[in-house]
Design a protein around this motif. Structure first.
Motif, PDB file in Angstrom:
ATOM      1  N   ALA A 197      -0.872 -21.248  -1.851  1.00  0.00           N
ATOM      2  CA  ALA A 197      -1.341 -19.967  -1.316  1.00  0.00           C
ATOM      3  C   ALA A 197      -0.149 -19.092  -0.993  1.00  0.00           C
ATOM      4  CB  ALA A 197      -2.199 -20.172  -0.074  1.00  0.00           C
ATOM      5  N   ARG A 198      -0.358 -17.789  -1.146  1.00  0.00           N
ATOM      6  CA  ARG A 198       0.691 -16.805  -0.887  1.00  0.00           C
ATOM      7  C   ARG A 198       0.023 -15.530  -0.371  1.00  0.00           C
ATOM      8  NH1 ARG A 198      -0.042 -18.043  -5.911  1.00  0.00           N
ATOM      9  NH2 ARG A 198       1.830 -19.310  -6.088  1.00  0.00           N
ATOM     10  N   PRO A 199       0.773 -14.571   0.152  1.00  0.00           N
ATOM     11  CA  PRO A 199       0.154 -13.356   0.685  1.00  0.00           C
ATOM     12  C   PRO A 199      -0.618 -12.575  -0.376  1.00  0.00           C
ATOM     13  CG  PRO A 199       2.430 -13.541   1.416  1.00  0.00           C
ATOM     14  CD  PRO A 199       2.229 -14.598   0.369  1.00  0.00           C
ATOM     15  N   SER A 200      -1.678 -11.944   0.071  1.00  0.00           N
ATOM     16  CA  SER A 200      -2.477 -11.079  -0.798  1.00  0.00           C
ATOM     17  C   SER A 200      -2.731  -9.774  -0.050  1.00  0.00           C
ATOM     18  CB  SER A 200      -3.807 -11.755  -1.162  1.00  0.00           C
ATOM     19  OG  SER A 200      -4.601 -10.896  -1.959  1.00  0.00           O
ATOM     20  N   VAL A 201      -2.241  -8.675  -0.602  1.00  0.00           N
ATOM     21  CA  VAL A 201      -2.347  -7.377   0.056  1.00  0.00           C
ATOM     22  C   VAL A 201      -3.550  -6.603  -0.483  1.00  0.00           C
ATOM     23  CG1 VAL A 201      -1.226  -5.115   0.332  1.00  0.00           C
ATOM     24  CG2 VAL A 201       0.112  -7.221   0.556  1.00  0.00           C
ATOM     25  N   ASP A 202      -4.305  -5.993   0.405  1.00  0.00           N
ATOM     26  CA  ASP A 202      -5.385  -5.088   0.021  1.00  0.00           C
ATOM     27  C   ASP A 202      -4.753  -3.714  -0.181  1.00  0.00           C
ATOM     28  OD1 ASP A 202      -7.507  -3.233  -0.038  1.00  0.00           O
ATOM     29  OD2 ASP A 202      -8.765  -4.498   1.227  1.00  0.00           O
ATOM     30  N   LEU A 203      -4.453  -3.388  -1.417  1.00  0.00           N
ATOM     31  CA  LEU A 203      -3.724  -2.152  -1.708  1.00  0.00           C
ATOM     32  C   LEU A 203      -4.486  -0.898  -1.289  1.00  0.00           C
ATOM     33  CD1 LEU A 203      -2.077  -2.847  -5.175  1.00  0.00           C
ATOM     34  CD2 LEU A 203      -0.922  -2.595  -2.967  1.00  0.00           C
ATOM     35  N   GLU A 204      -5.798  -0.915  -1.425  1.00  0.00           N
ATOM     36  CA  GLU A 204      -6.565   0.282  -1.074  1.00  0.00           C
ATOM     37  C   GLU A 204      -6.547   0.522   0.426  1.00  0.00           C
ATOM     38  OE1 GLU A 204      -7.414   2.455  -3.355  1.00  0.00           O
ATOM     39  OE2 GLU A 204      -6.406   0.976  -4.617  1.00  0.00           O
ATOM     40  N   ALA A 205      -6.622  -0.543   1.207  1.00  0.00           N
ATOM     41  CA  ALA A 205      -6.536  -0.394   2.660  1.00  0.00           C
ATOM     42  C   ALA A 205      -5.134   0.065   3.071  1.00  0.00           C
ATOM     43  CB  ALA A 205      -6.890  -1.712   3.344  1.00  0.00           C
ATOM     44  N   MET A 206      -4.127  -0.499   2.415  1.00  0.00           N
ATOM     45  CA  MET A 206      -2.752  -0.081   2.702  1.00  0.00           C
ATOM     46  C   MET A 206      -2.565   1.392   2.327  1.00  0.00           C
ATOM     47  SD  MET A 206       0.822  -1.743   1.257  1.00  0.00           S
ATOM     48  CE  MET A 206       0.801  -3.191   2.330  1.00  0.00           C
ATOM     49  N   ARG A 207      -3.120   1.783   1.178  1.00  0.00           N
ATOM     50  CA  ARG A 207      -3.002   3.163   0.720  1.00  0.00           C
ATOM     51  C   ARG A 207      -3.702   4.125   1.698  1.00  0.00           C
ATOM     52  NH1 ARG A 207      -1.876   3.518  -4.404  1.00  0.00           N
ATOM     53  NH2 ARG A 207      -3.220   1.724  -4.895  1.00  0.00           N
ATOM     54  N   ALA A 208      -4.849   3.707   2.229  1.00  0.00           N
ATOM     55  CA  ALA A 208      -5.578   4.544   3.184  1.00  0.00           C
ATOM     56  C   ALA A 208      -4.769   4.741   4.463  1.00  0.00           C
ATOM     57  CB  ALA A 208      -6.930   3.912   3.508  1.00  0.00           C
ATOM     58  N   TYR A 209      -4.125   3.668   4.928  1.00  0.00           N
ATOM     59  CA  TYR A 209      -3.278   3.796   6.126  1.00  0.00           C
ATOM     60  C   TYR A 209      -2.127   4.757   5.857  1.00  0.00           C
ATOM     61  CZ  TYR A 209       0.313   2.857   9.547  1.00  0.00           C
ATOM     62  OH  TYR A 209       1.279   3.012  10.509  1.00  0.00           O
ATOM     63  N   LEU A 210      -1.470   4.575   4.721  1.00  0.00           N
ATOM     64  CA  LEU A 210      -0.321   5.421   4.400  1.00  0.00           C
ATOM     65  C   LEU A 210      -0.728   6.885   4.244  1.00  0.00           C
ATOM     66  CD1 LEU A 210       1.423   3.017   1.880  1.00  0.00           C
ATOM     67  CD2 LEU A 210       2.297   3.683   4.122  1.00  0.00           C
ATOM     68  N   ALA A 211      -1.918   7.133   3.723  1.00  0.00           N
ATOM     69  CA  ALA A 211      -2.405   8.507   3.610  1.00  0.00           C
ATOM     70  C   ALA A 211      -2.578   9.119   4.998  1.00  0.00           C
ATOM     71  CB  ALA A 211      -3.721   8.544   2.844  1.00  0.00           C
ATOM     72  N   ALA A 212      -2.990   8.280   5.939  1.00  0.00           N
ATOM     73  CA  ALA A 212      -3.219   8.772   7.297  1.00  0.00           C
ATOM     74  C   ALA A 212      -1.909   9.118   8.012  1.00  0.00           C
ATOM     75  CB  ALA A 212      -3.996   7.736   8.101  1.00  0.00           C
ATOM     76  N   VAL A 213      -0.832   8.373   7.691  1.00  0.00           N
ATOM     77  CA  VAL A 213       0.445   8.620   8.389  1.00  0.00           C
ATOM     78  C   VAL A 213       1.410   9.448   7.555  1.00  0.00           C
ATOM     79  CG1 VAL A 213       0.231   6.486   9.724  1.00  0.00           C
ATOM     80  CG2 VAL A 213       1.491   6.450   7.565  1.00  0.00           C
ATOM     81  N   GLY A 214       1.038   9.734   6.315  1.00  0.00           N
ATOM     82  CA  GLY A 214       1.905  10.556   5.469  1.00  0.00           C
ATOM     83  C   GLY A 214       2.960   9.788   4.712  1.00  0.00           C
ATOM     84  N   GLY A 215       2.670   8.540   4.394  1.00  0.00           N
ATOM     85  CA  GLY A 215       3.674   7.732   3.697  1.00  0.00           C
ATOM     86  C   GLY A 215       3.270   7.328   2.299  1.00  0.00           C
ATOM     87  N   ASP A 216       2.380   8.107   1.660  1.00  0.00           N
ATOM     88  CA  ASP A 216       1.863   7.752   0.333  1.00  0.00           C
ATOM     89  C   ASP A 216       2.956   7.522  -0.703  1.00  0.00           C
ATOM     90  OD1 ASP A 216       0.336   9.848   1.861  1.00  0.00           O
ATOM     91  OD2 ASP A 216      -1.270   9.229   0.504  1.00  0.00           O
ATOM     92  N   SER A 217       4.018   8.302  -0.619  1.00  0.00           N
ATOM     93  CA  SER A 217       5.042   8.260  -1.665  1.00  0.00           C
ATOM     94  C   SER A 217       5.734   6.909  -1.740  1.00  0.00           C
ATOM     95  CB  SER A 217       6.081   9.363  -1.436  1.00  0.00           C
ATOM     96  OG  SER A 217       6.755   9.168  -0.204  1.00  0.00           O
ATOM     97  N   TRP A 218       5.803   6.198  -0.625  1.00  0.00           N
ATOM     98  CA  TRP A 218       6.462   4.885  -0.635  1.00  0.00           C
ATOM     99  C   TRP A 218       5.712   3.916  -1.529  1.00  0.00           C
ATOM    100  CZ3 TRP A 218       4.223   0.343   1.489  1.00  0.00           C
ATOM    101  CH2 TRP A 218       5.028  -0.801   1.353  1.00  0.00           C
ATOM    102  N   LEU A 219       4.394   3.825  -1.373  1.00  0.00           N
ATOM    103  CA  LEU A 219       3.614   2.902  -2.195  1.00  0.00           C
ATOM    104  C   LEU A 219       3.618   3.342  -3.655  1.00  0.00           C
ATOM    105  CD1 LEU A 219       1.937   0.376  -2.319  1.00  0.00           C
ATOM    106  CD2 LEU A 219      -0.090   1.717  -1.699  1.00  0.00           C
ATOM    107  N   GLU A 220       3.585   4.639  -3.892  1.00  0.00           N
ATOM    108  CA  GLU A 220       3.658   5.145  -5.264  1.00  0.00           C
ATOM    109  C   GLU A 220       4.967   4.730  -5.916  1.00  0.00           C
ATOM    110  OE1 GLU A 220       3.134   9.310  -4.846  1.00  0.00           O
ATOM    111  OE2 GLU A 220       1.001   9.174  -4.299  1.00  0.00           O
ATOM    112  N   LEU A 221       6.042   4.776  -5.140  1.00  0.00           N
ATOM    113  CA  LEU A 221       7.350   4.355  -5.657  1.00  0.00           C
ATOM    114  C   LEU A 221       7.342   2.875  -5.998  1.00  0.00           C
ATOM    115  CD1 LEU A 221      10.401   4.903  -6.172  1.00  0.00           C
ATOM    116  CD2 LEU A 221      10.778   4.388  -3.739  1.00  0.00           C
ATOM    117  N   ARG A 222       6.763   2.052  -5.114  1.00  0.00           N
ATOM    118  CA  ARG A 222       6.731   0.618  -5.364  1.00  0.00           C
ATOM    119  C   ARG A 222       5.873   0.293  -6.599  1.00  0.00           C
ATOM    120  NH1 ARG A 222      10.565   0.542  -3.843  1.00  0.00           N
ATOM    121  NH2 ARG A 222      11.466   0.067  -1.794  1.00  0.00           N
ATOM    122  N   GLU A 223       4.776   0.986  -6.762  1.00  0.00           N
ATOM    123  CA  GLU A 223       3.909   0.737  -7.919  1.00  0.00           C
ATOM    124  C   GLU A 223       4.579   1.176  -9.211  1.00  0.00           C
ATOM    125  OE1 GLU A 223      -0.650   0.924  -6.389  1.00  0.00           O
ATOM    126  OE2 GLU A 223       0.431   2.819  -6.317  1.00  0.00           O
TER     127      GLU A 223
END
Length: 261
Positions: free
Chosen positions: A12-38
């Motif tokens: 077993a290893r970590p599993s991230v819910d990308l949509e939930a993470m993306r929603a949080y980042l949209a709320a705080v203004g950090g969308d560009s970070w996840l876009e960069l990682r993707e």
């Protein structure tokens, strides 16, 4: 008796819910970070992504301007983690957990493993319930000159387990389970501590770094060095940025550049 060899399975290893993470980042203004990682890679490494997410939350360092004290950010993930490791900001590594099934390790191994309680979870085969009818055993390298004597002793202990179960009518019809458990538990006292067993171990990355360093050191117990050499190799492949400072030396020790992260 049958001879065994320890095996390591990363199950077993970590599993991230990308949509939930993306929603949080949209709320705080950090969308560009996840876009960069993707954009960085075809498949995201969830363990590394989660640890970086935790670190950037601490300083609101998703991008310049969100925190007026932060005017420049590291965009390269490997460089970002190099700074985390060098500054000993290890708490962010505790969010990423990995689970290992250790097969055919000895009770010597498990007794030492469970000393690493912080950041760990353990589930071990219970000899209160599992009867010893066929003992698995590994002859340690230091005992190779006495191999035949060692095997003979273990086989005698195995034979005692079977004979005692028969004399105590452990398979007798109608014997209450509570009595079976009591007898099985008592019989394990006459088993070698080196018998093979299985254990599930879950640990966060901070703990993994510490245990790998401790248990591959030249003075560590031989079986633990063998198993954690395999664990270290697995983790370097699984989360290379989080273990980038580890070096395997000629004596088999895995040594980090930054200790006590």
């Amino acid at each position: 008796m049958h001879e065994t060899t320890p095996e390591v399975f990363l199950i077993a290893r970590p599993s991230v819910d990308l949509e939930a993470m993306r929603a949080y980042l949209a709320a705080v203004g950090g969308d560009s970070w996840l876009e960069l990682r993707e954009a960085d890679r075809e498949e995201l490494n969830d363990g590394e992504l989660l640890a970086e997410f935790a670190g950037r939350m601490c300083y609101r360092s998703w991008e310049p301007g969100l925190n007026r004290n932060v005017t420049r950010i590291r965009t390269d993930q490997r460089e970002y983690f190099a700074n985390v490791l060098a500054s000993a900001h290890g708490s962010v590594l505790e969010h990423a957990n990995y689970s290992f099934a250790f097969r055919n390790v000895s009770r010597v191994f498990t007794h030492e493993l469970i000393r690493h309680r912080a950041g760990s979870a353990f589930s071990q085969e219970s000899l209160r319930y599992v009867r010893l009818a066929d003992i698995g055993f590994r002859v340690a390298p230091a005992l190779e000159p006495l191999r035949e004597q060692v095997i003979s002793i273990v086989e005698q202990l195995e034979e005692f387990q079977r004979d005692a179960a028969e004399q105590l009518d452990l398979d007798g019809e109608g014997l209450p389970f509570a009595v079976k458990k009591e007898i099985t538990s008592a019989l394990r006292r006459l088993a070698p501590i080196g018998l093979s067993t299985d254990i599930l171990w879950t640990a966060n990355v901070r703990t993994l770094r510490h245990v790998i360093e401790m248990r591959t050191a030249p003075g560590a117990e031989e079986e633990l060095r063998l198993v954690f050499d395999a664990v270290a190799a697995l983790m370097l492949a699984q989360a290379p940025s989080l273990f980038q400072d580890f070096e395997r030396r000629e004596d088999g020790a895995w040594v980090p550049q930054w200790r006590k992260v």
